[in-house]
Design a protein around this motif. Sequence first.
Motif, PDB file in Angstrom:
ATOM      1  N   LEU A  61      63.652 118.309   2.532  1.00  0.00           N
ATOM      2  CA  LEU A  61      63.392 116.986   3.107  1.00  0.00           C
ATOM      3  C   LEU A  61      64.626 116.082   3.148  1.00  0.00           C
ATOM      4  N   PRO A  62      65.476 116.077   2.093  1.00  0.00           N
ATOM      5  CA  PRO A  62      66.655 115.204   2.147  1.00  0.00           C
ATOM      6  C   PRO A  62      67.576 115.502   3.329  1.00  0.00           C
ATOM      7  N   GLU A  63      67.588 116.747   3.807  1.00  0.00           N
ATOM      8  CA  GLU A  63      68.451 117.118   4.931  1.00  0.00           C
ATOM      9  C   GLU A  63      68.032 116.413   6.224  1.00  0.00           C
ATOM     10  N   LEU A  64      66.766 115.978   6.265  1.00  0.00           N
ATOM     11  CA  LEU A  64      66.251 115.376   7.490  1.00  0.00           C
ATOM     12  C   LEU A  64      66.763 113.960   7.729  1.00  0.00           C
ATOM     13  N   SER A  65      67.325 113.334   6.699  1.00  0.00           N
ATOM     14  CA  SER A  65      67.769 111.948   6.849  1.00  0.00           C
ATOM     15  C   SER A  65      68.853 111.807   7.917  1.00  0.00           C
ATOM     16  N   GLN A  66      69.604 112.864   8.166  1.00  0.00           N
ATOM     17  CA  GLN A  66      70.668 112.811   9.175  1.00  0.00           C
ATOM     18  C   GLN A  66      70.112 112.649  10.594  1.00  0.00           C
ATOM     19  N   PHE A  67      68.806 112.913  10.751  1.00  0.00           N
ATOM     20  CA  PHE A  67      68.190 112.831  12.079  1.00  0.00           C
ATOM     21  C   PHE A  67      67.354 111.559  12.271  1.00  0.00           C
ATOM     22  N   HIS A  68      67.434 110.649  11.323  1.00  0.00           N
ATOM     23  CA  HIS A  68      66.620 109.442  11.386  1.00  0.00           C
ATOM     24  C   HIS A  68      66.859 108.681  12.689  1.00  0.00           C
ATOM     25  N   GLY A  69      65.793 108.461  13.425  1.00  0.00           N
ATOM     26  CA  GLY A  69      65.872 107.701  14.661  1.00  0.00           C
ATOM     27  C   GLY A  69      66.550 108.412  15.814  1.00  0.00           C
ATOM     28  N   LYS A  70      66.825 109.708  15.665  1.00  0.00           N
ATOM     29  CA  LYS A  70      67.570 110.444  16.699  1.00  0.00           C
ATOM     30  C   LYS A  70      66.769 111.582  17.338  1.00  0.00           C
ATOM     31  N   VAL A  71      65.481 111.643  17.053  1.00  0.00           N
ATOM     32  CA  VAL A  71      64.668 112.781  17.503  1.00  0.00           C
ATOM     33  C   VAL A  71      63.471 112.320  18.324  1.00  0.00           C
ATOM     34  N   ASP A  72      63.210 113.027  19.405  1.00  0.00           N
ATOM     35  CA  ASP A  72      62.076 112.688  20.258  1.00  0.00           C
ATOM     36  C   ASP A  72      60.752 113.152  19.654  1.00  0.00           C
ATOM     37  N   VAL A  73      60.706 114.436  19.280  1.00  0.00           N
ATOM     38  CA  VAL A  73      59.441 115.013  18.801  1.00  0.00           C
ATOM     39  C   VAL A  73      59.664 115.808  17.525  1.00  0.00           C
ATOM     40  N   LEU A  74      58.800 115.609  16.558  1.00  0.00           N
ATOM     41  CA  LEU A  74      58.769 116.446  15.364  1.00  0.00           C
ATOM     42  C   LEU A  74      57.454 117.213  15.420  1.00  0.00           C
ATOM     43  N   PHE A  75      57.536 118.540  15.396  1.00  0.00           N
ATOM     44  CA  PHE A  75      56.310 119.339  15.511  1.00  0.00           C
ATOM     45  C   PHE A  75      56.253 120.405  14.428  1.00  0.00           C
ATOM     46  N   GLY A  76      55.046 120.921  14.192  1.00  0.00           N
ATOM     47  CA  GLY A  76      54.901 121.990  13.224  1.00  0.00           C
ATOM     48  C   GLY A  76      53.450 122.353  12.980  1.00  0.00           C
ATOM     49  N   GLY A  77      53.274 123.508  12.394  1.00  0.00           N
ATOM     50  CA  GLY A  77      51.941 123.981  12.037  1.00  0.00           C
ATOM     51  C   GLY A  77      51.897 124.345  10.563  1.00  0.00           C
TER      52      GLY A  77
END
Length: 356
Positions: A61-77
């Motif tokens: 989860l900490p790795e995701l901070s670099q994408f804050h506000g820069k992504v259109d869609v987050l998806f998953g199952g």
Amino acid sequence: MSRKTAISLFSGAGGLDVGFEKAGFQILFANEFDHDAACTWRQNRPLNSAAMSEGDIAEKLPELSQFHGKVDVLFGGPPCQGFSVAGKMDPNDARSELIFTFLQAVQIVEPQIFVMENVKALGTLERWADIRGRFLSRASELGYNVEYSVFHTADFGVPQKRDRVIFVGVKKGSPKDFFTSMKKQTCAAPKTRDVLLSVGTFGSQQNPDTCSANITLAKSPIMRKSPYAGMLVNGAGRPVDLDGLPPTLPATMGGNKTPIVDQRALEDEAIVNWFEDYHKKIVAGDCVPATMEIPDYIRRLTLREAAAIQTFPPDYTFCGARNKQYRQIGNAVPSLFAYKIAMALCAAYPNALSLA
């Protein structure tokens, strides 16, 4: 003009990813815990293999901070075994909490839109009403308008009786726009026969025999009106209706839970499936269950056939032992269904995505 961007969580072999990539999305980050599935994801994306961050999502989860506000869609199952009617449906199953880990990722990234896929039971059963309520409430607290609906994937061209719930959250606008857009994505699914024949000759290099599990008739079969339901053989594998659609492909394929094909009937549609005749004789009292000998042209579904039913591209390759490959295929979101989801998002929210 910038590309549409996405983050893929609980990626598995990449069924959802294939669909979103085909719709024009660039996967900036992906995560999968299972090594073989992560290997499959990377192997099929040599130019983007570094996007896969393999391991426990809680640690990633900490790795995701670099994408804050820069992504259109987050998806998953997120893993669905805790909710599935095919499992123990244990409310205390740790895997059931992963839908909230998904929302932790949403909180960190703050994508314009999120899409979460899961089994039908999560969206319909009263047993999971509290968990649904918690999920919707938490998503709302994060600033998303959220709704969900159950879809029959065959309505979107997937040759399989597979029902799944889709949760969609949008920062701006109404999620109803997505579900309205999905209605325009429907199309007919091909018959099982056409899908299997398109893969290549059974036993050939293109479509090798990959399941050696014996097929034996049950001494006490569970009968239904259709020979393609119930349990006529030992194990949970069922005969495939070549002129209809197969049931949901389970992640437990690879052994005696792998669906069964009448090769002779596949090659000649004028020939009646052997199991139809067997079922008819049991119903009429003309034979005792398990006394008939199963002919050698009755065999199990191959890996390539299973992948085709899940609408993976023909050249998609899978890593690991055969049973691990079957599991990856059964666990996947059908790629065509994922593409329809992605296209419905693009049509419903053109102003929210990088590519209008």
